[in-house]
Design an enzyme around this catalytic site. Structure first.
Site, PDB file in Angstrom:
ATOM      1  N   GLY A  72       0.790  -1.223   0.000  1.00 41.00           N
ATOM      2  CA  GLY A  72       0.000   0.000   0.000  1.00 41.00           C
ATOM      3  C   GLY A  72       0.821   1.270   0.000  1.00 41.00           C
ATOM      4  N   CYS A  90     -27.470  -9.514 -16.141  1.00 40.53           N
ATOM      5  CA  CYS A  90     -26.929  -9.249 -17.470  1.00 40.53           C
ATOM      6  C   CYS A  90     -27.957  -9.687 -18.518  1.00 40.53           C
ATOM      7  CB  CYS A  90     -25.621  -9.997 -17.673  1.00 40.53           C
ATOM      8  SG  CYS A  90     -25.006  -9.877 -19.364  1.00 40.53           S
ATOM      9  N   CYS A 107     -26.044 -12.730 -20.623  1.00 46.08           N
ATOM     10  CA  CYS A 107     -25.720 -14.046 -20.046  1.00 46.08           C
ATOM     11  C   CYS A 107     -26.529 -14.348 -18.791  1.00 46.08           C
ATOM     12  CB  CYS A 107     -24.226 -14.157 -19.755  1.00 46.08           C
ATOM     13  SG  CYS A 107     -23.703 -13.259 -18.287  1.00 46.08           S
ATOM     14  N   CYS A 160     -22.630  -7.417 -19.016  1.00 47.99           N
ATOM     15  CA  CYS A 160     -21.413  -7.566 -18.223  1.00 47.99           C
ATOM     16  C   CYS A 160     -20.327  -6.642 -18.769  1.00 47.99           C
ATOM     17  CB  CYS A 160     -20.872  -8.988 -18.310  1.00 47.99           C
ATOM     18  SG  CYS A 160     -21.892 -10.219 -17.516  1.00 47.99           S
ATOM     19  N   CYS A 220     -18.692 -12.798 -19.629  1.00 52.41           N
ATOM     20  CA  CYS A 220     -19.990 -12.882 -20.289  1.00 52.41           C
ATOM     21  C   CYS A 220     -19.957 -13.947 -21.405  1.00 52.41           C
ATOM     22  CB  CYS A 220     -20.352 -11.517 -20.863  1.00 52.41           C
ATOM     23  SG  CYS A 220     -22.100 -11.310 -21.227  1.00 52.41           S
TER      24      CYS A 220
END
Lengths: 293, 364, 189
Positions: free
Chosen positions: A29, A237, A240, A262, A268
């Site tokens: 970080g 979606c 899909c 997606c 997808c």
């Protein structure tokens, strides 16, 4: 491109970047300054990610490049082509087949594995930058672990809007120490950052590299009474049928018609190949086949 | 009907083909040669060399041609090429004292050893479009004079003889290199000068102008502006001495600024310094003014909060390649982030409307 | 000139270094794992793994400290020819190479500053073997916990307490490498 070295960068530059990556992994970080090079593509278009990928790639790698979750967005195509040309590596659009994935703005939906590396392109690596423009000041704040300003900002959001008004590049705290910018991924992706793969972040123009080792503790900042929420469009979606993926909203006509699909194109496609169907899949795939001819 | 956009690669190839066509323009017009650009657009070439940080007039001319005259694009091409070049070593500092001056003027003295030499300047041209140039570019036939051989000492040295101007600190330290090490703040004067000399001409000009208009005004006189060629020498360890490896054209500006003094030191003028590749007077004068403004702390002046005094602001925003890249990147797709904003703003509006009209909501 | 010195670098530097870095990165990202690191043929007493690490990470920009037996003519000549890193005292080194005993006391090495914790030394500790039993390690890069043999416990516990400052360690033996960054918590298993 035999005029250029393997993966474009010269060896001294790669060593410098590699040293920064190792320190980044050792101090999760924390933004390690590095002497970013001028790349043959503009700053802001992924020069940091490209330098990190170039220093990380081996000839045995299979590279995937996504922008907005999609493999076929123009900048993803351009970066993939760059590495095909300068490193001669194999490329793929399949998340599971990739050993290195360079991304802008998304984390793939499919869980990543220990043998994979995710490289993020980062525009502004400093999570405190929009609260304090001076680098001298923000560096001091990180050293003193002085993150009050960030909490004040989030709290002001709640006072004003009744909710934290940050929807992407949502700040996280790493291993209880450094507040880190996750790059402009939607906050939907934040919980995925505790993953098995190595995550490397490159900011070229701002000359910073940072990293997350696997299984690193990554917590999205929040308040007890206003807990963090990984939100997405409240739809499935239309292609899909997935209900667990981040969705793009596509405008279909000028009378308010739209559909949700997606953002992760590989996810997808994989679902549709496995037989999953969304509400508008039948019509859409017919049209797709037509254009493929 | 929704169809996912495919074919990014073909779109990119087509865009590049079209770009090449546009660059060439009308095929009935003769193709521009790189040597024409080098010889006839030499000030553009100078700017590309200065901000590209690479002294090579032919490459700069090629970059201008390739970039269709877009200067920042040309500078970018040179920068990207420059990073791939191997480094053999560093030259010895150039001696601008020994410059073969094409131009040398001082605003602080009517005359001085070495003379006031106007050289090839636009200064006293009347800015009237020369329609004769549209037809041909023949130059008037003027008798050549003898090249001056007398030395051209620096004007500030004259002032220094009386102790009237501050002597610059000398140092044997190797200066930092902005292109090889990440910028660390506070920076020092060598790094600031590096950033300014390769900084965007427009940015440095505006910063300098702001000091003239009162944002950290420092009363600059152009002590001297000189343009000409200097030789570049390099120490060769195997030989044990320096040899000349070439020459470069430079513009150097030294300003004489408001004086300083204290109880222990009598008042002295101070300096600002500008040094830029090629004939680049506007840039070198601007650089000297900004350099002087950035020295406020070292010279014991107050921080007036002026932009030109803010080292971090100037150094982080002077580079046009960084600036243009980041500015233009916002045209890349951001639809994933925008989608998250859409979700958020809809949610906030829904909640706000519910709170504003609770009775109506209940009635519905 | 001793022509032995000319040998032992990377055969194909860009590719050899790329593979070597990936092994080193994996080791640092996942403390306790053992990776294979090959490509260099350094002079004794430097192991293949340690020599490969030096070739991969060090150059004229990285002051290097050679501790104890590692500070010998052969090693200095090899470093000078293949790497170009200035050989320096422990206090000003970015990298250091030696046995655990020779590297002591660790307090000589830079641990970074609060504003720049990355400006800390990386120590390459040569060991007889890299055994995966011994201390229990927890922290970033480790799913639950792993075990690893370490030359001692206290020094690493002290180092972890300095976080975000501290030293980072590679352990090398033959052609094997493992690593221990400052974030790893070491306990007696």
């Amino acid at each position: 491109m035999s005029d250029y070295n393997f993966a474009y960068l010269d060896e001294q530059t790669k060593r410098m970047i590699r040293r920064a990556i190792l320190k980044g992994l050792a101090i999760p970080g924390y933004q390690v300054p590095f002497a970013s090079r001028e790349m043959p593509m503009p700053y802001g278009w992924g020069t940091g990610g490209v330098q990190v990928s170039a220093a990380t790639l081996t000839p045995a790698d299979t590279l995937k490049v996504i922008d907005q979750g999609a493999d076929d967005t123009t900048n993803a195509v351009s970066i993939r082509k760059f590495f095909e040309k300068t490193a001669g590596v194999a490329t793929t659009e399949e998340t599971g087949a990739a050993s290195i994935i360079q991304t802008r703005h998304r984390i793939p939906e499919e869980d990543l594995r220990e043998d994979q590396i995710l490289v993020y392109q980062v525009p502004i690596p400093e999570p405190l930058r929009f609260l304090e423009p001076s680098e001298i000041e923000t560096r001091k704040m990180h050293s003193l672990e002085e993150y009050g300003l960030m909490h004040v900002k989030l709290y002001e959001d709640i006072a004003k809007h009744g909710a934290i008004a940050t929807s992407y590049a949502y700040p996280v705290k790493v291993e209880g120490r450094y507040v880190m910018d996750p790059s402009p991924i939607p906050k939907f992706d934040n919980p995925k950052m505790e993953m098995a793969a190595i995550q490397l972040f490159g900011a070229g123009r701002e000359q910073r590299i940072y990293a997350l080792p696997p299984y690193c503790k990554v917590v999205s900042l929040d308040f007890e009474d206003f807990p963090f929420e990984a939100s997405k469009a409240d739809h499935a979606c239309d292609m899909c049928g997935a209900t667990d993926s981040y969705l793009d909203e596509v405008i279909m006509d000028d009378s308010g018609g739209r559909m949700f699909v997606c953002s992760d194109t590989d996810y997808c496609t994989g679902r549709r190949q496995a037989g999953h169907m969304g509400a508008q899949a039948a019509a859409a795939s017919a049209a797709l086949e037509e254009t493929a001819v | 009907m929704y169809v996912a956009v495919k074919g990014g690669e073909r779109a990119i190839d087509n865009a590049h083909a079209w770009l090449a066509e546009e660059r060439r323009g009308d095929l009935n017009v003769a193709e521009l040669s790189v040597s024409q650009i080098r010889e006839q657009l030499s000030l553009a070439v100078n700017r590309v060399m200065a901000e590209g940080s690479l002294y090579d007039p032919d490459l700069a001319a090629l970059a201008i041609k390739q970039a269709r005259g877009d200067m920042i694009e040309a500078i970018f091409l040179i920068r990207a090429y420059r990073t791939t070049l191997p480094r053999f070593g560093a030259s010895a500092p150039v001696e601008t004292e020994a410059m073969a001056c094409d131009r040398r003027i001082s605003a602080t003295f009517k005359d001085a050893p070495g003379g006031q030499v106007l050289g090839p300047t636009f200064d006293y041209t009347h800015r009237l479009l020369d329609f004769a140039l549209a037809a041909d570019g023949e130059v008037p036939n003027i008798a050549k004079g003898e090249a001056r051989t007398e030395p051209t000492p620096h004007i500030t040295d004259f002032l220094n003889k009386e102790g009237l101007i501050q002597t610059e600190a000398t140092s044997e330290d190797v200066p930092g290199d902005l292109t090889r090490a990440p910028l660390e703040l506070p920076a020092n004067r060598p790094l600031r000068l590096q950033a300014l000399t390769r900084g965007d001409e427009g940015f440095v000009l505006s910063m300098a102008y702001s000091t003239q208009r009162g944002y950290a005004r420092n009363h600059a006189f152009v002590g001297e502006l000189r343009i000409g060629k200097v030789s570049v020498e390099m120490e060769i360890p195997e030989l044990g001495f320096a040899i000349e490896i070439g020459e470069v054209e430079l513009t150097e500006c030294e300003t004489v600024n408001q004086f300083q003094g204290s109880k222990t030191e009598p008042p002295q003028f101070t300096r600002g310094y500008g040094l830029v590749f090629g004939q680049s007077e506007r840039k070198s004068i601007s650089m000297a003014l900004v350099d002087r403004a950035l020295r406020w702390e070292e010279l014991g002046e107050d921080n007036l909060g002026a932009p030109a005094q803010d080292e971090e602001f100037v150094l982080y925003h002077s580079d046009n390649i960084q600036a243009t890249g980041f500015l233009e990147h916002i045209k890349l797709p951001h639809y994933v982030d925008f989608q998250s904003e859409l979700e958020l703003i809809r949610k906030l509006r829904r909640e706000a409307l519910e709170n504003a009209n609770p009775i109506q909501e209940a009635a519905e | 000139m001793n022509t032995e010195v000319l040998k032992g670098g990377f055969g194909n530097a860009p590719v050899d270094a790329a593979y070597a870095f990936r092994a080193a990165m994996k080791a640092m990202a996942c403390p306790g794992t053992v990776e294979v690191l090959q490509g260099a043929q350094p002079p004794a007493p430097v192991s293949v793994a340690a020599g490969t690490l030096l070739l991969t990470l060090c150059d004229p920009d990285t002051p290097l400290h050679l501790a104890g037996d590692f500070d010998c003519e052969d090693v200095r000549a090899w470093v000078s020819f293949h790497i170009g890193a200035p050989v320096v005292a422990a206090e000003v080194s970015m990298f250091a190479l030696g046995s655990w005993e020779a590297l002591a006391p660790l307090s000589r090495f830079a641990i970074g500053t609060p504003e720049y914790p990355d400006r800390s030394a990386t120590l390459i500790v040569e060991q007889e073997v890299l055994a995966q039993d011994g201390m229990a390690l927890r922290g970033p890069g480790i799913k639950d916990s792993v075990t690893m043999a370490l030359p001692e416990t206290g020094a690493f516990q002290m180092n972890a307490m300095l976080f975000p400052l501290g030293l980072d360690f590679f352990f090398t033996s033959g052609d094997q490498v493992s690593a221990l960054p400052r974030t790893t918590k070491v306990e007696v298993a």
